[in-house]
Design a protein around this motif. Structure first.
Motif, mmCIF file in Angstrom:
data_model
loop_
_atom_site.group_PDB
_atom_site.id
_atom_site.type_symbol
_atom_site.label_atom_id
_atom_site.label_comp_id
_atom_site.label_asym_id
_atom_site.label_seq_id
_atom_site.Cartn_x
_atom_site.Cartn_y
_atom_site.Cartn_z
ATOM 1 N N GLY A 198 -11.772 15.237 -0.310
ATOM 2 C CA GLY A 198 -11.152 14.734 0.606
ATOM 3 C C GLY A 198 -11.330 13.134 0.432
ATOM 4 O O GLY A 198 -10.549 12.294 0.737
ATOM 5 N N SER A 199 -12.628 12.827 0.165
ATOM 6 C CA SER A 199 -12.939 11.519 0.139
ATOM 7 C C SER A 199 -12.361 10.716 -1.178
ATOM 8 O O SER A 199 -11.666 9.808 -1.094
ATOM 9 C CB SER A 199 -14.482 11.420 -0.107
ATOM 10 O OG SER A 199 -15.270 11.978 0.989
ATOM 11 N N LEU A 200 -12.125 11.237 -2.259
ATOM 12 C CA LEU A 200 -11.455 11.107 -3.483
ATOM 13 C C LEU A 200 -10.061 11.064 -2.988
ATOM 14 O O LEU A 200 -9.414 9.945 -3.596
ATOM 15 C CB LEU A 200 -11.709 12.096 -4.703
ATOM 16 C CG LEU A 200 -11.100 11.467 -5.965
ATOM 17 C CD1 LEU A 200 -11.806 10.521 -6.363
ATOM 18 C CD2 LEU A 200 -11.234 12.931 -7.038
ATOM 19 N N ILE A 201 -9.269 11.788 -2.450
ATOM 20 C CA ILE A 201 -7.975 11.747 -2.045
ATOM 21 C C ILE A 201 -7.748 10.668 -1.095
ATOM 22 O O ILE A 201 -6.466 9.784 -1.582
ATOM 23 C CB ILE A 201 -7.616 13.103 -1.415
ATOM 24 C CG1 ILE A 201 -7.414 14.072 -2.500
ATOM 25 C CG2 ILE A 201 -5.986 13.021 -0.871
ATOM 26 C CD1 ILE A 201 -7.290 15.547 -1.930
ATOM 27 N N ILE A 202 -8.697 10.344 -0.101
ATOM 28 C CA ILE A 202 -8.336 9.122 0.798
ATOM 29 C C ILE A 202 -8.474 7.999 0.143
ATOM 30 O O ILE A 202 -7.768 7.046 0.173
ATOM 31 C CB ILE A 202 -9.328 9.283 2.022
ATOM 32 C CG1 ILE A 202 -8.931 10.338 3.050
ATOM 33 C CG2 ILE A 202 -9.345 8.025 2.790
ATOM 34 C CD1 ILE A 202 -10.041 10.676 4.048
ATOM 35 N N GLY A 203 -9.451 7.830 -0.726
ATOM 36 C CA GLY A 203 -9.675 6.572 -1.590
ATOM 37 C C GLY A 203 -8.809 6.073 -2.448
ATOM 38 O O GLY A 203 -8.277 5.015 -2.626
ATOM 39 N N VAL A 204 -8.215 7.385 -3.351
ATOM 40 C CA VAL A 204 -6.962 7.093 -4.156
ATOM 41 C C VAL A 204 -5.718 6.785 -3.339
ATOM 42 O O VAL A 204 -5.092 5.762 -3.862
ATOM 43 C CB VAL A 204 -6.757 8.280 -4.953
ATOM 44 C CG1 VAL A 204 -5.402 8.345 -5.904
ATOM 45 C CG2 VAL A 204 -7.892 8.431 -5.989
ATOM 46 N N LEU A 205 -5.553 7.304 -2.123
ATOM 47 C CA LEU A 205 -4.394 7.205 -1.458
ATOM 48 C C LEU A 205 -4.442 5.612 -1.018
ATOM 49 O O LEU A 205 -3.451 4.772 -0.904
ATOM 50 C CB LEU A 205 -4.161 7.935 -0.265
ATOM 51 C CG LEU A 205 -3.683 9.305 -0.488
ATOM 52 C CD1 LEU A 205 -3.639 10.141 0.551
ATOM 53 C CD2 LEU A 205 -2.400 9.091 -1.090
ATOM 54 N N LEU A 206 -5.621 5.105 -0.268
ATOM 55 C CA LEU A 206 -5.729 3.710 -0.038
ATOM 56 C C LEU A 206 -5.399 2.685 -1.196
ATOM 57 O O LEU A 206 -4.849 1.611 -0.945
ATOM 58 C CB LEU A 206 -7.008 3.139 0.561
ATOM 59 C CG LEU A 206 -7.243 4.040 1.852
ATOM 60 C CD1 LEU A 206 -8.844 4.007 2.359
ATOM 61 C CD2 LEU A 206 -6.355 3.338 2.701
ATOM 62 N N VAL A 207 -5.889 2.976 -2.235
ATOM 63 C CA VAL A 207 -5.818 2.032 -3.510
ATOM 64 C C VAL A 207 -4.360 2.161 -3.801
ATOM 65 O O VAL A 207 -3.587 0.798 -4.007
ATOM 66 C CB VAL A 207 -6.576 2.436 -4.806
ATOM 67 C CG1 VAL A 207 -5.896 1.781 -6.042
ATOM 68 C CG2 VAL A 207 -7.957 2.377 -4.507
ATOM 69 N N THR A 208 -3.418 3.208 -3.942
ATOM 70 C CA THR A 208 -2.240 3.189 -3.823
ATOM 71 C C THR A 208 -1.487 2.297 -2.831
ATOM 72 O O THR A 208 -0.503 1.657 -3.176
ATOM 73 C CB THR A 208 -1.468 4.699 -3.716
ATOM 74 O OG1 THR A 208 -2.306 5.598 -4.744
ATOM 75 C CG2 THR A 208 -0.086 4.786 -4.152
ATOM 76 N N LEU A 209 -1.801 2.567 -1.501
ATOM 77 C CA LEU A 209 -1.048 1.742 -0.663
ATOM 78 C C LEU A 209 -1.446 0.326 -0.650
ATOM 79 O O LEU A 209 -0.613 -0.516 -0.472
ATOM 80 C CB LEU A 209 -1.730 2.108 0.732
ATOM 81 C CG LEU A 209 -1.290 3.594 1.404
ATOM 82 C CD1 LEU A 209 -2.035 3.962 2.514
ATOM 83 C CD2 LEU A 209 0.238 3.695 1.437
ATOM 84 N N GLY A 210 -2.612 -0.060 -1.205
ATOM 85 C CA GLY A 210 -2.686 -1.600 -1.534
ATOM 86 C C GLY A 210 -1.925 -1.997 -2.469
ATOM 87 O O GLY A 210 -1.153 -3.101 -2.347
ATOM 88 N N LEU A 211 -1.580 -1.276 -3.438
ATOM 89 C CA LEU A 211 -0.848 -1.633 -4.472
ATOM 90 C C LEU A 211 0.767 -1.668 -4.223
ATOM 91 O O LEU A 211 1.534 -2.455 -4.557
ATOM 92 C CB LEU A 211 -0.795 -0.581 -5.945
ATOM 93 C CG LEU A 211 -2.070 -0.892 -6.484
ATOM 94 C CD1 LEU A 211 -2.356 0.085 -7.742
ATOM 95 C CD2 LEU A 211 -2.318 -2.054 -7.250
ATOM 96 N N THR A 212 1.015 -0.782 -3.071
ATOM 97 C CA THR A 212 2.690 -0.711 -2.594
ATOM 98 C C THR A 212 2.771 -1.810 -1.880
ATOM 99 O O THR A 212 3.780 -2.529 -1.784
ATOM 100 C CB THR A 212 2.818 0.493 -1.795
ATOM 101 O OG1 THR A 212 2.263 1.855 -2.508
ATOM 102 C CG2 THR A 212 4.046 0.907 -1.084
ATOM 103 N N MET A 213 1.827 -2.395 -1.114
ATOM 104 C CA MET A 213 1.896 -3.630 0.013
ATOM 105 C C MET A 213 2.433 -4.649 -1.223
ATOM 106 O O MET A 213 3.037 -5.606 -0.664
ATOM 107 C CB MET A 213 0.530 -3.765 0.321
ATOM 108 C CG MET A 213 0.503 -2.829 1.693
ATOM 109 S SD MET A 213 -1.133 -3.292 2.535
ATOM 110 C CE MET A 213 -1.490 -1.684 3.492
ATOM 111 N N TRP A 214 1.538 -4.875 -2.353
ATOM 112 C CA TRP A 214 1.889 -5.831 -3.071
ATOM 113 C C TRP A 214 3.116 -5.665 -3.974
ATOM 114 O O TRP A 214 4.098 -6.883 -4.046
ATOM 115 C CB TRP A 214 0.892 -5.864 -4.441
ATOM 116 C CG TRP A 214 -0.307 -6.438 -4.048
ATOM 117 C CD1 TRP A 214 -0.877 -7.051 -2.762
ATOM 118 C CD2 TRP A 214 -1.546 -6.435 -4.792
ATOM 119 N NE1 TRP A 214 -1.957 -7.397 -2.917
ATOM 120 C CE2 TRP A 214 -2.602 -7.178 -3.944
ATOM 121 C CE3 TRP A 214 -1.760 -5.964 -6.184
ATOM 122 C CZ2 TRP A 214 -3.852 -7.049 -4.538
ATOM 123 C CZ3 TRP A 214 -3.061 -5.971 -6.624
ATOM 124 C CH2 TRP A 214 -4.136 -6.521 -5.902
#
Length: 194
Positions: free
Chosen positions: A66-82
């Motif tokens: 679950g931690s890995l999924i949350i971390g990967v999703l946050l990195v993906t959301l950061g790139l999506t914002m860019w």
């Protein structure tokens, strides 16, 4: 080459820096950076093993996936914002929700570090708004007015926005030469040629 030679006015580093600044200014850059950085400790700490001398300290939890999924999703959301500014509101709300979930799932949100970074990034994404583009043909505010038709400089000094500056009128010379700007509101009726 001398310093006055216009051939190499800007170097490669300066051009790249200016291009990056333009790219960064058109998107919620800091929101994406904070969100991306918030995902890293949330994903890393459950799998990290620290060595203190001969003792190894493991922070693994039962919810490591679950931690890995949350971390990967946050990195993906950061790139999506860019790269997809139109989805910044969705990405900001999702980043805030994932940061809140990481408190329970991932070692108190990556020991509060990842939680705080993701919360700040999500809040910045929600508060960011694109700037208004400059109208075509608009003149920058701080430049003096263009010279008159006969090539003479425009009358100065140039007043600051909101201040009342001196007014000028054109005074025709007696010998038929070009008109000269004359300051019309001098005290005691004395006129000064500009």
């Amino acid at each position: 080459m001398s310093a006055e030679t216009p051939g190499q006015s800007t170097g490669t580093f300066t051009r790249l820096r200016l291009r990056f600044r333009d790219w960064r200014g058109n998107r919620p850059f800091w929101a994406g950076l904070f969100t991306l950085l918030g995902g890293l400790p949330i994903a890393y700490f459950p799998y990290a093993t620290l060595k203190l001398g001969t003792m190894s300290l493991t922070m693994a939890t039962t919810a490591g996936a679950g931690s890995l999924i949350i971390g990967v999703l946050l990195v993906t959301l950061g790139l999506t914002m860019w790269f997809q500014q139109a989805t910044r509101v969705f990405a900001g709300i999702a980043a805030i929700l994932l940061a809140l979930v990481s408190l329970v799932v991932s070692n108190i949100g990556g020991f509060i570090i990842g939680f705080l970074l993701a919360m700040i990034g999500g809040a910045l994404a929600l508060s960011w708004a694109p700037g208004n583009p400059a109208p075509q043909g608009a003149e920058p505010q701080n430049l003096p007015p263009a010279p008159t038709q006969d090539g003479a400089p425009a009358p100065g000094p140039y007043p600051v926005a909101g201040e009342q500056g001196p007014s000028y009128t054109l005074h025709k010379q007696a010998d038929g030469g070009a008109s000269q700007p004359v300051q019309a509101d001098e005290p005691n009726g004395v006129h000064r040629v500009g």
